[in-house]
Write a protein that holds these residues in place. Sequence first.
Motif, PDB file in Angstrom:
ATOM      1  N   UNK A  43      39.734 -19.353  18.986  1.00 28.55           N
ATOM      2  CA  UNK A  43      39.269 -19.382  20.363  1.00 28.55           C
ATOM      3  C   UNK A  43      38.850 -20.804  20.746  1.00 28.55           C
ATOM      4  N   UNK A  44      38.123 -21.473  19.854  1.00 27.65           N
ATOM      5  CA  UNK A  44      37.686 -22.842  20.115  1.00 27.65           C
ATOM      6  C   UNK A  44      38.897 -23.767  20.182  1.00 27.65           C
ATOM      7  N   UNK A  45      39.848 -23.552  19.304  1.00 23.48           N
ATOM      8  CA  UNK A  45      41.051 -24.388  19.285  1.00 23.48           C
ATOM      9  C   UNK A  45      41.835 -24.231  20.589  1.00 23.48           C
ATOM     10  N   UNK A  46      41.872 -23.012  21.132  1.00 28.23           N
ATOM     11  CA  UNK A  46      42.576 -22.788  22.397  1.00 28.23           C
ATOM     12  C   UNK A  46      41.869 -23.506  23.542  1.00 28.23           C
ATOM     13  N   UNK A  47      40.550 -23.485  23.533  1.00 28.51           N
ATOM     14  CA  UNK A  47      39.789 -24.161  24.593  1.00 28.51           C
ATOM     15  C   UNK A  47      39.998 -25.665  24.517  1.00 28.51           C
ATOM     16  N   UNK A  48      39.987 -26.202  23.315  1.00 30.76           N
ATOM     17  CA  UNK A  48      40.216 -27.635  23.127  1.00 30.76           C
ATOM     18  C   UNK A  48      41.636 -28.008  23.554  1.00 30.76           C
ATOM     19  N   UNK A  49      42.605 -27.183  23.177  1.00 29.27           N
ATOM     20  CA  UNK A  49      43.994 -27.442  23.551  1.00 29.27           C
ATOM     21  C   UNK A  49      44.162 -27.410  25.067  1.00 29.27           C
ATOM     22  N   UNK A  50      43.541 -26.457  25.721  1.00 31.22           N
ATOM     23  CA  UNK A  50      43.638 -26.368  27.182  1.00 31.22           C
ATOM     24  C   UNK A  50      42.985 -27.574  27.844  1.00 31.22           C
ATOM     25  N   UNK A  51      41.829 -27.994  27.330  1.00 30.15           N
ATOM     26  CA  UNK A  51      41.155 -29.172  27.874  1.00 30.15           C
ATOM     27  C   UNK A  51      42.027 -30.419  27.707  1.00 30.15           C
ATOM     28  N   UNK A  52      42.693 -30.552  26.590  1.00 32.22           N
ATOM     29  CA  UNK A  52      43.580 -31.700  26.369  1.00 32.22           C
ATOM     30  C   UNK A  52      44.781 -31.672  27.320  1.00 32.22           C
ATOM     31  N   UNK A  53      45.339 -30.499  27.515  1.00 30.13           N
ATOM     32  CA  UNK A  53      46.487 -30.377  28.418  1.00 30.13           C
ATOM     33  C   UNK A  53      46.079 -30.766  29.832  1.00 30.13           C
ATOM     34  N   UNK A  54      44.944 -30.239  30.288  1.00 28.49           N
ATOM     35  CA  UNK A  54      44.452 -30.583  31.628  1.00 28.49           C
ATOM     36  C   UNK A  54      44.177 -32.081  31.706  1.00 28.49           C
ATOM     37  N   UNK A  55      43.539 -32.635  30.698  1.00 30.69           N
ATOM     38  CA  UNK A  55      43.240 -34.071  30.672  1.00 30.69           C
ATOM     39  C   UNK A  55      44.485 -34.925  30.754  1.00 30.69           C
ATOM     40  N   UNK A  56      45.517 -34.555  30.006  1.00 28.45           N
ATOM     41  CA  UNK A  56      46.766 -35.323  30.025  1.00 28.45           C
ATOM     42  C   UNK A  56      47.460 -35.259  31.381  1.00 28.45           C
ATOM     43  N   UNK A  57      47.211 -34.201  32.130  1.00 30.57           N
ATOM     44  CA  UNK A  57      47.827 -34.082  33.446  1.00 30.57           C
ATOM     45  C   UNK A  57      46.982 -34.724  34.543  1.00 30.57           C
ATOM     46  N   UNK A  58      45.671 -34.782  34.358  1.00 29.02           N
ATOM     47  CA  UNK A  58      44.765 -35.311  35.382  1.00 29.02           C
ATOM     48  C   UNK A  58      44.659 -36.839  35.316  1.00 29.02           C
TER      49      UNK A  58
END
Length: 108
Positions: free
Chosen positions: A1-16
């Motif tokens: 669950x934590x890994x998914x949250x971190x992965x989602x935050x990274x994806x959003x960061x790379x797009x923003x």
Amino acid sequence: VVAMAVAMALIVGFKVVPTYTQYFSIANTVQKIAKNSTGLTTAEIQANFDKEATIGYITDVSGKDLKVTQIGSKTTITADYEKVIPLAGQASLLFSFQIEKSSGGSVD
């Protein structure tokens, strides 16, 4: 669950991050154009922006998108634009930017 949250935050960061990089490039270019706009027509200001945008790899705004107001020797250049960043499926982020830079003498 934590890994998914971190992965989602990274994806959003790379797009923003590129969106904000583009915003700061546009703001700097508008400031530069406003500073050197004395005596230029709106069409010349827009053409100068397009030249600078090509050099700076600016793709979100073109010279036609600029609103140029000239009162006396004061020139104000405004760029209002929105950027939609798709995330996944129907989820996306919407950024609304407004850049306004002025240069020249006082308004009479």
